[in-house]
Design a protein around this motif. Structure first.
Motif, PDB file in Angstrom:
ATOM      1  N   ASP A 110     -65.529  23.790  41.407  1.00 25.25           N
ATOM      2  CA  ASP A 110     -65.717  22.858  42.514  1.00 25.25           C
ATOM      3  C   ASP A 110     -64.611  21.800  42.538  1.00 25.25           C
ATOM      4  N   GLN A 111     -64.295  21.313  43.729  1.00 23.44           N
ATOM      5  CA  GLN A 111     -63.218  20.342  43.906  1.00 23.44           C
ATOM      6  C   GLN A 111     -63.774  19.138  44.666  1.00 23.44           C
ATOM      7  N   PHE A 112     -63.561  17.954  44.090  1.00 24.73           N
ATOM      8  CA  PHE A 112     -64.133  16.755  44.693  1.00 24.73           C
ATOM      9  C   PHE A 112     -63.011  15.786  45.080  1.00 24.73           C
ATOM     10  N   SER A 113     -63.205  15.042  46.185  1.00 22.52           N
ATOM     11  CA  SER A 113     -62.261  13.978  46.545  1.00 22.52           C
ATOM     12  C   SER A 113     -62.933  13.030  47.533  1.00 22.52           C
ATOM     13  N   TYR A 114     -62.446  11.782  47.553  1.00 22.75           N
ATOM     14  CA  TYR A 114     -62.958  10.833  48.551  1.00 22.75           C
ATOM     15  C   TYR A 114     -62.184  10.995  49.859  1.00 22.75           C
ATOM     16  N   ASP A 115     -61.080  11.726  49.774  1.00 26.79           N
ATOM     17  CA  ASP A 115     -60.216  11.827  50.947  1.00 26.79           C
ATOM     18  C   ASP A 115     -60.398  13.182  51.650  1.00 26.79           C
ATOM     19  N   LEU A 116     -60.846  13.123  52.903  1.00 28.80           N
ATOM     20  CA  LEU A 116     -61.075  14.361  53.676  1.00 28.80           C
ATOM     21  C   LEU A 116     -59.801  15.198  53.778  1.00 28.80           C
ATOM     22  N   TYR A 117     -58.655  14.506  53.850  1.00 27.97           N
ATOM     23  CA  TYR A 117     -57.383  15.219  54.045  1.00 27.97           C
ATOM     24  C   TYR A 117     -57.109  16.241  52.938  1.00 27.97           C
ATOM     25  N   ASP A 118     -57.629  15.994  51.729  1.00 26.47           N
ATOM     26  CA  ASP A 118     -57.445  16.955  50.640  1.00 26.47           C
ATOM     27  C   ASP A 118     -58.013  18.328  51.000  1.00 26.47           C
ATOM     28  N   PHE A 119     -59.004  18.320  51.927  1.00 21.69           N
ATOM     29  CA  PHE A 119     -59.665  19.584  52.277  1.00 21.69           C
ATOM     30  C   PHE A 119     -59.142  20.159  53.590  1.00 21.69           C
ATOM     31  N   THR A 120     -58.363  19.376  54.308  1.00 18.39           N
ATOM     32  CA  THR A 120     -57.878  19.851  55.609  1.00 18.39           C
ATOM     33  C   THR A 120     -56.369  20.087  55.590  1.00 18.39           C
ATOM     34  N   ARG A 121     -55.747  19.814  54.451  1.00 23.76           N
ATOM     35  CA  ARG A 121     -54.290  19.955  54.356  1.00 23.76           C
ATOM     36  C   ARG A 121     -53.888  21.394  54.719  1.00 23.76           C
ATOM     37  N   GLY A 122     -52.904  21.512  55.589  1.00 21.35           N
ATOM     38  CA  GLY A 122     -52.455  22.855  56.006  1.00 21.35           C
ATOM     39  C   GLY A 122     -53.191  23.345  57.238  1.00 21.35           C
ATOM     40  N   VAL A 123     -54.258  22.630  57.640  1.00 21.30           N
ATOM     41  CA  VAL A 123     -55.000  23.046  58.839  1.00 21.30           C
ATOM     42  C   VAL A 123     -54.954  21.932  59.891  1.00 21.30           C
ATOM     43  N   LEU A 124     -55.253  20.721  59.459  1.00 22.13           N
ATOM     44  CA  LEU A 124     -55.168  19.565  60.368  1.00 22.13           C
ATOM     45  C   LEU A 124     -54.123  18.607  59.797  1.00 22.13           C
ATOM     46  N   ASN A 125     -53.378  17.946  60.683  1.00 26.80           N
ATOM     47  CA  ASN A 125     -52.390  17.024  60.117  1.00 26.80           C
ATOM     48  C   ASN A 125     -53.077  15.739  59.630  1.00 26.80           C
ATOM     49  N   GLN A 126     -52.300  14.935  58.907  1.00 29.61           N
ATOM     50  CA  GLN A 126     -52.892  13.783  58.223  1.00 29.61           C
ATOM     51  C   GLN A 126     -53.540  12.792  59.204  1.00 29.61           C
ATOM     52  N   LYS A 127     -52.863  12.649  60.386  1.00 30.67           N
ATOM     53  CA  LYS A 127     -53.362  11.684  61.365  1.00 30.67           C
ATOM     54  C   LYS A 127     -54.734  12.127  61.892  1.00 30.67           C
ATOM     55  N   ILE A 128     -54.810  13.405  62.273  1.00 33.85           N
ATOM     56  CA  ILE A 128     -56.082  13.937  62.815  1.00 33.85           C
ATOM     57  C   ILE A 128     -57.159  13.854  61.730  1.00 33.85           C
ATOM     58  N   SER A 129     -56.764  14.128  60.499  1.00 35.34           N
ATOM     59  CA  SER A 129     -57.741  14.075  59.404  1.00 35.34           C
ATOM     60  C   SER A 129     -58.288  12.666  59.240  1.00 35.34           C
ATOM     61  N   LYS A 130     -57.415  11.694  59.395  1.00 35.82           N
ATOM     62  CA  LYS A 130     -57.829  10.298  59.260  1.00 35.82           C
ATOM     63  C   LYS A 130     -58.828   9.945  60.363  1.00 35.82           C
ATOM     64  N   ILE A 131     -58.478  10.375  61.599  1.00 36.92           N
ATOM     65  CA  ILE A 131     -59.391  10.105  62.725  1.00 36.92           C
ATOM     66  C   ILE A 131     -60.738  10.783  62.466  1.00 36.92           C
ATOM     67  N   ALA A 132     -60.659  12.041  61.979  1.00 34.10           N
ATOM     68  CA  ALA A 132     -61.899  12.797  61.711  1.00 34.10           C
ATOM     69  C   ALA A 132     -62.748  12.057  60.685  1.00 34.10           C
ATOM     70  N   LYS A 133     -62.074  11.525  59.672  1.00 33.87           N
ATOM     71  CA  LYS A 133     -62.774  10.787  58.598  1.00 33.87           C
ATOM     72  C   LYS A 133     -63.519   9.575  59.172  1.00 33.87           C
ATOM     73  N   ILE A 134     -62.791   8.854  60.066  1.00 34.49           N
ATOM     74  CA  ILE A 134     -63.400   7.646  60.643  1.00 34.49           C
ATOM     75  C   ILE A 134     -64.532   8.016  61.606  1.00 34.49           C
ATOM     76  N   LEU A 135     -64.205   8.999  62.512  1.00 36.88           N
ATOM     77  CA  LEU A 135     -65.188   9.404  63.521  1.00 36.88           C
ATOM     78  C   LEU A 135     -66.486   9.889  62.910  1.00 36.88           C
ATOM     79  N   THR A 136     -66.349  10.694  61.848  1.00 40.90           N
ATOM     80  CA  THR A 136     -67.549  11.298  61.261  1.00 40.90           C
ATOM     81  C   THR A 136     -68.156  10.415  60.179  1.00 40.90           C
ATOM     82  N   GLY A 137     -67.426   9.437  59.750  1.00 38.13           N
ATOM     83  CA  GLY A 137     -67.924   8.542  58.704  1.00 38.13           C
ATOM     84  C   GLY A 137     -67.886   9.194  57.330  1.00 38.13           C
TER      85      GLY A 137
END
Ligand code: ADP
Length: 450
Positions: A110-137
């Motif tokens: 298992d892989q854990f992180s507080y940062d959503l981008y660690d799981f979206t790297r290569g699929v969503l860019n960092q900016k979109i990942s940040k927005i996703a993190k904020i939007l979804t909480g």
């Protein structure tokens, strides 16, 4: 970062937790349809553990595919943001990406992180990942590999709206991932089994269809073969009776009897010839003999042998023999059979008008066509022409035309013989106007077969 599961005592599993585990097991293992299984499982896990959301991925060749997503409002916001269906979320299994979902599969941990981008790297860019993190909480994420007997079959990703690790839920999530490994493998096996059952069913349907066709053929051939020979028998009986009673047969009737008997015999011979050819074609029991011949002679021979049939149906024949000889090196009796079949069909399916035969040549090929002004063939039937036993349904003909008897084997033989002589057959037809069959054959079959 990796979190290890704690011993059971320390995790403080309560009775309620055990009930949840049991509930989940039922949901996960009780499903054999893959899509259903994945959706229900992830829904149940997210609900039971009070998580923000979850995504289930399946390993497909060299990438992982997002299959189902669960969670409340956050999910809809996430999907709206990425503006793509979930199924488009594909991640290549490549550790260079340092994507935690991929990593959990490759490392089987298992892989854990507080940062959503660690799981979206290569699929969503960092900016979109940040927005996703904020939007979804999203405050914390984890991904588990789904394995069965050491082989990774997928991964599950979960998110939380609280900034904390997953140690509280760890035992349930690990347990669920293990169950999913079994359930997904089972569902895949079940799907394979169903597919092979379907293949078997299809094979059985084909066998039954062939049996039905064979039975139809026996019925049709039985009837078709019986008709002319019964006529010959009846004529001979009349002649025999007359001879026995009078010691002679009236000379004015004798000619008529003989003509009728001969016509019926010819029909019988033609039927037997078609039947034998169809069998030989089917089992490839044909020898192609090569000889040099003149196409125009063969055409003329066939036209002459159909003169009686033509005049009986009041049909004209249009044929102007071109100058010269159209020499072709091919199999004479097969060529003869093709032409005979096309001309007799043209006559059979033409209530009035004419049959027109043309011939042409170039340096490599000869071409001939048989055109009629008959009933024509509907577009939707053209594709089926040449299939064994195919006959246009009588209901497809207009009321004034009674479908003549036949076997549906003539064109099957023609199509196959043209192929064997390395030729080409074209059909043009219009309902109510007529049909034109054009055959092109190579001049030198010897040369082609070398
Ligand atoms: P058969 O004439 O014994 O039925 P064929 O295999 O020779 O069998 O022809 C198959 C079917 O194709 C026929 O039943 C008929 O429906 C259609 N067909 C063949 N030739 C013609 C033609 N010249 N005009 C209209 N229909 C034709």
């Amino acid at each position: 970062m990796t979190t290890e599961s704690k011993p059971l005592q320390q995790t403080g599993i309560t009775q309620a937790d055990l009930k949840d585990l049991l509930d989940m097991s039922h949901e996960i293992l009780g499903n054999l349809t893959l899509d259903n299984l994945m959706q229900k499982s992830i829904d149940k896990i997210v609900e039971k553990c009070g998580l923000l959301g979850g995504i289930l991925f399946q390993v497909e060749n060299d990438h992982i595919n997002a299959k189902t997503i669960a969670g409340e409002k956050g999910v809809q916001k996430f999907l709206k943001l990425i503006r793509e269906p979930l199924s488009n979320l594909k991640i290549s299994i490549n550790t260079d990406l340092n994507n935690y979902v991929v990593n959990c599969i490759v490392k089987k941990q298992d892989q854990f992180s507080y940062d959503l981008y660690d799981f979206t790297r290569g699929v969503l860019n960092q900016k979109i990942s940040k927005i996703a993190k904020i939007l979804t909480g999203t405050q914390a994420c984890i991904a588990f590999p789904i394995t069965y007997r050491g082989k990774a079959v997928g991964a599950i990703f979960f998110s939380k709206s609280v900034k904390e690790d997953f140690s509280k839920e760890m035992h349930i999530l690990k347990f669920a991932a293990d169950l999913l490994g079994i359930a997904i493998t089972n569902a895949n096996l079940y799907k394979d089994l169903e597919n092979s059952n379907n293949d078997l069913k299809q094979a059985l349907d084909t066998v039954n269809e062939l049996r039905r066709q064979e039975k139809d053929m026996i019925d049709v051939m039985g009837h078709e073969l019986k008709t002319p020979i019964t006529a010959v028998q009846a004529i001979l009986e009349v002649m025999d009776k007359s001879y026995k009673q009078k010691g002679t047969i009236d000379s004015d009737k004798l000619g008529k009897y003989l003509t009728l008997a001969l016509e019926s015999t010819k029909k019988e011979v033609a039927l037997i010839r078609t039947l034998l050819s169809a069998t030989r074609v089917e089992y490839r029991r044909f020898e192609i003999n090569h000889e040099e011949l003149n196409l125009l002679d063969i055409l003329e021979l066939s036209i002459n042998s159909h003169k009686e049939m033509l005049s009986k149906q009041n049909l004209k024949i249009k044929y102007r023999r071109p100058h010269g000889d159209f020499i072709i090196n091919t199999d004479k009796s097969r060529l003869n059979e093709i032409i005979d079949n096309l001309i007799s069909n043209a006559i059979k399916y033409t209530p009035k008008g004419y049959i027109e035969i043309t011939a042409s040549e170039n340096s490599k090929e000869v071409c001939f066509s048989v055109k009629d002004t008959g009933i024509g063939i509907a577009k939707e039937d053209l594709n089926d022409l040449g299939k064994k036993f195919f006959r246009v349904k009588s209901s497809n003909y207009n009321k004034d035309f009674v479908r003549p008897s036949g076997t549906g084997l003539g064109l099957y033989v023609v199509f196959n013989l043209v192929k064997m002589l390395k030729g080409n057959l074209q059909i043009e037809s219009e309902i109510g106007k007529g049909t034109k069959f054009s055959v092109t054959l190579p001049k030198n079959l010897d040369y082609l077969s070398k």
